[in-house]
Design an enzyme around this catalytic site. Structure first.
Site, PDB file in Angstrom:
ATOM      1  N   ASP A  28       9.449   1.115  -1.249  1.00  0.00           N
ATOM      2  CA  ASP A  28       8.930   0.006  -0.416  1.00  0.00           C
ATOM      3  C   ASP A  28       9.989  -0.831   0.302  1.00  0.00           C
ATOM      4  O   ASP A  28       9.847  -2.066   0.386  1.00  0.00           O
ATOM      5  CB  ASP A  28       8.042  -0.919  -1.270  1.00  0.00           C
ATOM      6  CG  ASP A  28       6.852  -0.195  -1.878  1.00  0.00           C
ATOM      7  OD1 ASP A  28       6.653   0.990  -1.567  1.00  0.00           O
ATOM      8  OD2 ASP A  28       6.141  -0.824  -2.665  1.00  0.00           O
TER       9      ASP A  28
ATOM     10  N   LYS B  39       1.326   4.395  -0.494  1.00  0.00           N
ATOM     11  CA  LYS B  39       0.647   4.045  -1.737  1.00  0.00           C
ATOM     12  C   LYS B  39      -0.146   2.750  -1.570  1.00  0.00           C
ATOM     13  O   LYS B  39       0.356   1.789  -0.991  1.00  0.00           O
ATOM     14  CB  LYS B  39       1.677   3.929  -2.871  1.00  0.00           C
ATOM     15  CG  LYS B  39       2.739   2.849  -2.689  1.00  0.00           C
ATOM     16  CD  LYS B  39       3.792   2.983  -3.781  1.00  0.00           C
ATOM     17  CE  LYS B  39       4.763   1.840  -3.863  1.00  0.00           C
ATOM     18  NZ  LYS B  39       4.225   0.497  -4.026  1.00  0.00           N
TER      19      LYS B  39
ATOM     20  N   CYS C  26       6.896  -3.323  -7.935  1.00  0.00           N
ATOM     21  CA  CYS C  26       6.692  -1.908  -7.622  1.00  0.00           C
ATOM     22  C   CYS C  26       7.716  -0.987  -8.275  1.00  0.00           C
ATOM     23  O   CYS C  26       7.390   0.155  -8.625  1.00  0.00           O
ATOM     24  CB  CYS C  26       6.636  -1.719  -6.114  1.00  0.00           C
ATOM     25  SG  CYS C  26       5.149  -2.455  -5.417  1.00  0.00           S
TER      26      CYS C  26
HETATM   27  N1  TIU Z   1       6.643  -3.387  -3.415  1.00  0.00           N
HETATM   28  C1  TIU Z   1       6.304  -4.393  -4.211  1.00  0.00           C
HETATM   29  O1  TIU Z   1       7.017  -4.728  -5.143  1.00  0.00           O
HETATM   30  N2  TIU Z   1       5.149  -5.086  -3.894  1.00  0.00           N
HETATM   31  C2  TIU Z   1       4.961  -6.424  -4.168  1.00  0.00           C
HETATM   32  O2  TIU Z   1       3.911  -6.977  -3.867  1.00  0.00           O
HETATM   33  N3  TIU Z   1       5.998  -7.074  -4.744  1.00  0.00           N
HETATM   34  C3  TIU Z   1       6.091  -8.422  -5.010  1.00  0.00           C
HETATM   35  O3  TIU Z   1       7.053  -8.816  -5.667  1.00  0.00           O
HETATM   36  N4  TIU Z   1       5.166  -9.249  -4.571  1.00  0.00           N
END
Ligand code: TIU
Length: 224
Positions: free
Chosen positions: A29, A134, A167
């Site tokens: 991500d 995802k 994530c």
């Molecule tokens: N990619 C991921 O970690 N999504 C989140 O929403 N992370 C947060 O820390 N909010």
């Protein structure tokens, strides 16, 4: 066919041994929505500049992985444009004025195909590198990641990206339960919360490596 060999990386709780030919670099991500102003991360109330220190170490690791001809996989968190895969609770949680699917400066927040959903230019995927879209926090849930890894004979993962406690942690836990050994380089993962960065890494390596190992990118590069 790549020759098999075992390399050992200095890590906690003890050295991480892996065969590069059977190890994927899994970058979680690294999207504009999490690392640039005006996206999902900022919408949640976070200072997104805190994650940017992860970019350089990820760039170096990615370049080394590519140079060695090893497997690289990227992930992106996001939803269909019609939001049919968005759990209603995820849409309303946080009670912020803007939410997933609403229009911001980088397009519709956390929606596939929008500018903010894309991976940052510094770490942009090359043709042939799978990109896993995802809908959740873990990279295995509701995706074909496990199949792709199985077809390539992948047994170990170097997991990097953002955020450490959300994530990255969720994905490492999912991977661990599916039989993959995971190494997390601490400088290649980032959190909006310094205390969660520390504890997120501690949770992985505690109890004899309950979910995996923790090291840093310099040690992995030295071992490659
Ligand atoms: N990619 C991921 O970690 N999504 C989140 O929403 N992370 C947060 O820390 N909010």
């Amino acid at each position: 066919m790549m020759t098999s060999r075992t390399v050992a990386v200095e890590a906690e709780p003890y050295p991480f041994e892996f065969d590069p030919a059977h190890t994927a670099l899994l970058i979680i991500d690294m999207q504009r929505d999490f690392l640039e102003p005006g996206g999902f991360g900022e919408m949640l109330g976070n200072d997104v500049s805190q994650l940017r220190s992860t970019i350089e170490p990820n760039k170096k690791l990615l370049a080394a992985w590519r140079d060695a001809g090893l497997t690289v996989i990227h992930t992106r968190e996001g939803h269909r444009s019609d939001l049919t895969d968005l759990p209603p609770c995820k849409k309303i949680r946080g009670r912020s004025p803007a939410s997933i699917g609403d229009t911001g400066p980088m397009g519709r927040i956390l929606v596939r195909g929008e500018a903010g959903h894309d991976i940052i230019p510094e770490l942009y995927p090359k043709p042939g590198e799978p990109v896993i879209d995802k809908p959740g926090k873990g990279a295995f849930w509701a995706t074909d990641l496990h199949s792709i890894l199985q077809h390539r004979g992948i047994k170990s993962l170097i997991v990097t990206g953002v955020t450490t406690e959300v994530c990255v942690n969720t994905t490492v836990r999912e991977a661990n339960d599916r039989g993959y050994d995971c190494l997390v380089p601490s400088d290649c993962v980032g959190s909006y919360f310094p205390e969660f960065q520390e504890m997120g890494l501690k949770m992985i390596k505690a109890q004899g490596g309950i979910f995996g190992w923790v090291s840093d990118s310099a040690k992995i590069l030295a071992a490659l």
